[in-house]
Write a protein that holds these residues in place. Structure first.
Motif, short mmCIF file in Angstrom:
data_model
loop_
_atom_site.label_atom_id
_atom_site.label_comp_id
_atom_site.label_asym_id
_atom_site.label_seq_id
_atom_site.Cartn_x
_atom_site.Cartn_y
_atom_site.Cartn_z
N LEU A 65 1.32 -1.31 -0.08
CA LEU A 65 -0.12 0.39 0.06
C LEU A 65 1.28 1.50 0.15
O LEU A 65 2.00 1.29 0.31
N LYS A 121 0.63 6.06 0.17
CA LYS A 121 -0.08 6.53 0.66
C LYS A 121 -0.03 8.02 -0.45
O LYS A 121 -1.20 8.82 -0.29
N ILE A 155 -9.05 3.17 -2.02
CA ILE A 155 -8.87 2.31 -1.18
C ILE A 155 -9.77 4.05 -0.01
O ILE A 155 -9.06 5.09 0.81
N GLU A 156 -11.09 4.37 -0.69
CA GLU A 156 -11.97 5.55 -0.37
C GLU A 156 -12.26 5.57 1.21
O GLU A 156 -11.97 6.72 2.03
N TRP A 166 -10.95 4.16 4.15
CA TRP A 166 -9.83 3.65 4.88
C TRP A 166 -10.23 4.06 6.54
O TRP A 166 -9.37 3.01 6.35
N GLN A 167 -10.85 5.02 6.93
CA GLN A 167 -11.09 4.70 8.29
C GLN A 167 -11.97 3.80 8.73
O GLN A 167 -11.55 3.41 9.69
N GLN A 186 -12.14 0.85 7.34
CA GLN A 186 -11.21 -0.56 6.75
C GLN A 186 -9.94 -0.69 8.04
O GLN A 186 -9.51 -1.46 7.64
N LEU A 192 -6.86 1.79 8.28
CA LEU A 192 -6.06 2.39 8.02
C LEU A 192 -5.88 4.07 8.39
O LEU A 192 -7.04 3.97 8.69
N ARG A 209 -5.46 8.00 3.63
CA ARG A 209 -5.95 7.27 2.81
C ARG A 209 -5.06 6.32 1.92
O ARG A 209 -3.73 6.56 2.08
N SER A 210 -5.00 4.94 1.26
CA SER A 210 -4.25 4.16 0.61
C SER A 210 -4.28 3.78 -0.70
O SER A 210 -6.13 3.65 -0.77
N LEU A 245 -9.35 -6.03 6.01
CA LEU A 245 -9.71 -5.43 5.11
C LEU A 245 -11.85 -5.83 4.88
O LEU A 245 -11.71 -7.18 4.84
N THR A 248 -13.04 -5.27 -0.78
CA THR A 248 -11.85 -4.24 -0.32
C THR A 248 -10.83 -5.23 -1.03
O THR A 248 -9.42 -5.52 -2.29
#
Length: 142
Positions: free
Chosen positions: A61, A63, A76-77, A79-80, A82, A84, A87-88, A110, A114
């Protein structure tokens, strides 16, 4: 190297040691970074089923969001949600095969959608050669 006793599973994000093969102007990921475990490959030899003979197929991944429109990338929109902390973007063109010692710490798991998108980026990376050479179209990431 810190190593947890938890066994990595497909769909989990782990902090991984990708080595430090530094080259100027290289886009190959290196260092310690989060990666998605795509698959665990076990030895075909029934006598060798311990950790020494497991290989983990991972995708790194990043950033840094560059060229998110490419079929080998997936941002990965959510991300929170998920788990993370940034944003990744999944880098499907940079798969690594690692032994267990290089998976340092479990970070999050995930959702299935995803994970499917991560697998699609890898499939698209493999298909790019065929697309250019044979005119076969790759599928879009949904």
């Amino acid at each position: 190297m810190v190593n947890q006793t938890r066994e990595p599973k497909a769909g989990e994000v782990w902090l991984c040691d990708l080595g430090n093969n530094y080259k100027v102007n290289s886009s190959i990921q290196r260092g310690t970074r989060p990666c998605i475990v795509l698959n665990v490959v076990e030895s075909n030899d029934p006598d060798n089923i311990d950790d020494e003979h497991l290989i983990y197929l991972i995708l790194p991944l990043t950033k840094i969001i560059k060229r998110p429109h490419l079929p080998v990338h997936y941002v990965i929109e959510d991300w929170q949600e998920q788990g993370l902390n940034k944003r990744s973007m999944i880098l499907g063109e940079q798969p690594f095969s690692l032994k267990r010692d290089y998976l340092i710490k479990h970070l999050t798991s995930l959702d299935n959608n995803t994970l499917d998108c991560a697998r699609r980026t890898l499939l698209n990376a493999v298909d790019i050669t065929y697309e250019k050479r044979y005119g076969i179209q790759t599928e879009e990431i949904s």
